[in-house]
Design a protein around this motif. Structure first.
Motif, PDB file in Angstrom:
ATOM      1  N   VAL A  11      41.334  46.142  31.350  1.00 57.24           N
ATOM      2  CA  VAL A  11      40.452  45.180  30.688  1.00 57.24           C
ATOM      3  C   VAL A  11      39.956  45.787  29.379  1.00 57.24           C
ATOM      4  O   VAL A  11      39.469  46.918  29.358  1.00 57.24           O
ATOM      5  CB  VAL A  11      39.231  44.821  31.576  1.00 57.24           C
ATOM      6  N   ALA A  48      38.299  41.910  37.685  1.00 56.55           N
ATOM      7  CA  ALA A  48      39.717  41.853  37.311  1.00 56.55           C
ATOM      8  C   ALA A  48      40.588  41.623  38.554  1.00 56.55           C
ATOM      9  O   ALA A  48      41.571  40.879  38.503  1.00 56.55           O
ATOM     10  CB  ALA A  48      40.123  43.138  36.594  1.00 56.55           C
ATOM     11  N   GLY A  51      40.438  38.039  39.385  1.00 53.54           N
ATOM     12  CA  GLY A  51      40.889  37.156  38.307  1.00 53.54           C
ATOM     13  C   GLY A  51      39.768  36.481  37.555  1.00 53.54           C
ATOM     14  O   GLY A  51      39.949  35.386  37.009  1.00 53.54           O
ATOM     15  N   VAL A  53      38.065  37.932  34.973  1.00 58.04           N
ATOM     16  CA  VAL A  53      37.924  38.461  33.620  1.00 58.04           C
ATOM     17  C   VAL A  53      39.345  38.567  33.057  1.00 58.04           C
ATOM     18  O   VAL A  53      40.286  38.873  33.802  1.00 58.04           O
ATOM     19  CB  VAL A  53      37.183  39.819  33.669  1.00 58.04           C
ATOM     20  N   PRO A  54      39.527  38.245  31.777  1.00 58.54           N
ATOM     21  CA  PRO A  54      40.876  38.364  31.221  1.00 58.54           C
ATOM     22  C   PRO A  54      41.350  39.814  31.314  1.00 58.54           C
ATOM     23  O   PRO A  54      40.633  40.723  30.891  1.00 58.54           O
ATOM     24  CB  PRO A  54      40.694  37.946  29.755  1.00 58.54           C
ATOM     25  N   ALA A  55      42.524  39.992  31.908  1.00 60.77           N
ATOM     26  CA  ALA A  55      43.006  41.358  32.142  1.00 60.77           C
ATOM     27  C   ALA A  55      44.485  41.434  31.840  1.00 60.77           C
ATOM     28  O   ALA A  55      45.205  40.446  31.954  1.00 60.77           O
ATOM     29  CB  ALA A  55      42.746  41.756  33.601  1.00 60.77           C
ATOM     30  N   GLU A  56      44.933  42.646  31.461  1.00 57.43           N
ATOM     31  CA  GLU A  56      46.377  42.866  31.360  1.00 57.43           C
ATOM     32  C   GLU A  56      46.869  43.349  32.723  1.00 57.43           C
ATOM     33  O   GLU A  56      46.076  43.744  33.572  1.00 57.43           O
ATOM     34  CB  GLU A  56      46.690  43.905  30.274  1.00 57.43           C
ATOM     35  N   ALA A  67      47.413  35.018  40.141  1.00 54.60           N
ATOM     36  CA  ALA A  67      47.138  34.076  39.050  1.00 54.60           C
ATOM     37  C   ALA A  67      47.998  32.816  39.156  1.00 54.60           C
ATOM     38  O   ALA A  67      47.643  31.774  38.605  1.00 54.60           O
ATOM     39  CB  ALA A  67      47.376  34.763  37.711  1.00 54.60           C
TER      40      ALA A  67
END
Ligand code: ADP
Ligand code: MG
Length: 259
Positions: A11, A48, A51, A53-56, A67
């Motif tokens: 993140v 994270a 799901g 928080v925007p995460a790689e 997701a």
């Protein structure tokens, strides 16, 4: 066996990396405890994983990307208890816990709600407005709602924060029992706690997070070494023997501020 895996989960917000890309496995049948100093990234990692928080990277459950699951399916796969959540609406305790049944298409009191109210010692409070409860009681209601989801996995961010010692033990006993019982859910649980003695006593596995990096992942004896604890928490430690499931193990626990 159910397994939640994170691959390269990271993140970043703007220039700041809150969680460096990390590989993790949350196993069913295990109570995993996430520890680390304030600001280490524990809540970020918890969000994270579910799901929020925007995460790689990727989070997979039994090989399927979380997701990509439909929202309800995802909610039934992993339940989440956010840190420091306050109750703002004067709903009855029973109805708050019933909200946990929403991913199953209903919000009425059912067998699961009854079971969870019983397990967490909330039967006497079931008709009270949740806003009139003490902080610790409200925390137990929040956890009850997360357990009522009956998801495969549970991520609970500091669920013991405002609980007295009796209820801390009671909750961890309950979470440990749930992970170990055949056929009950959640089967894999992640809890964020600060008390390293409690972590030692209950954790099948500890994840130690420091400055957004996973420093150690394993059995308490392997993770809570004097080197790790002194360095990560900036404290002096003493070697202590902690009772655990009928035997004892040796770990380094915080004793004083480092000199
Ligand atoms: P912990 O739960 O371990 O105490 P957090 O995961 O809440 O830590 O936060 C990790 C770090 O990221 C902290 O330094 C926090 O201030 C920072 N942080 C968290 N959310 C944001 C955000 N939205 N923007 C900028 N920094 C953030
Ligand atoms: Mg936090």
């Amino acid at each position: 066996m159910n397994q939640l895996e994170a691959h390269g989960l990271g993140v970043a917000i703007g220039e700041k990396t809150l969680l460096h890309p990390t590989d993790l496995v949350l196993r069913s049948g295990e109570l995993t405890v996430l520890i680390g100093p304030n600001g280490a990234g524990k809540s970020t990692l918890a969000k994270a994983l579910v799901g929020l928080v925007p995460a790689e990277g990727q989070v997979l459950v039994n090989g399927v990307r979380l997701a990509e699951k439909p929202a309800r399916d995802r909610a039934r796969t992993i339940a989440y208890l956010p840190q420091g959540q306050a109750h703002s609406w004067p709903l009855d305790v029973e109805n708050v816990v019933g909200l946990g049944r929403y991913p199953h298409g209903q919000t009425q009191t059912d067998e699961t709600v009854e079971r969870v109210l019983t397990d967490l010692g909330l039967l006497e409070l079931r008709h009270r407005a949740v806003t009139t409860l003490s902080g610790g009681e409200q925390m137990r209601v929040s956890l009850a709602r997360a357990l009522a989801v009956d998801a495969d996995f549970l991520v609970a961010d500091e669920p013991l924060a405002s609980l007295d010692p009796h209820h801390q033990f009671a909750i961890l006993d309950r979470l440990q029992a749930v992970t170990q019982a055949e056929g009950s859910s959640p089967t894999g649980i992640l809890v964020v706690i600060h008390d390293l003695r409690l972590a030692t006593r209950y954790a099948d596995r500890i994840w130690l997070l420091h400055e957004g990096r996973l420093v150690a992942d394993g059995h308490p004896e392997k993770v809570l070494t004097s080197d790790h604890v002194q360095r990560v928490f900036d404290v002096a430690t003493t070697d202590e023997t902690v009772e655990r499931g009928g035997s004892t193990i040796k770990v380094a626990l915080p004793a004083a501020i480092s000199s």
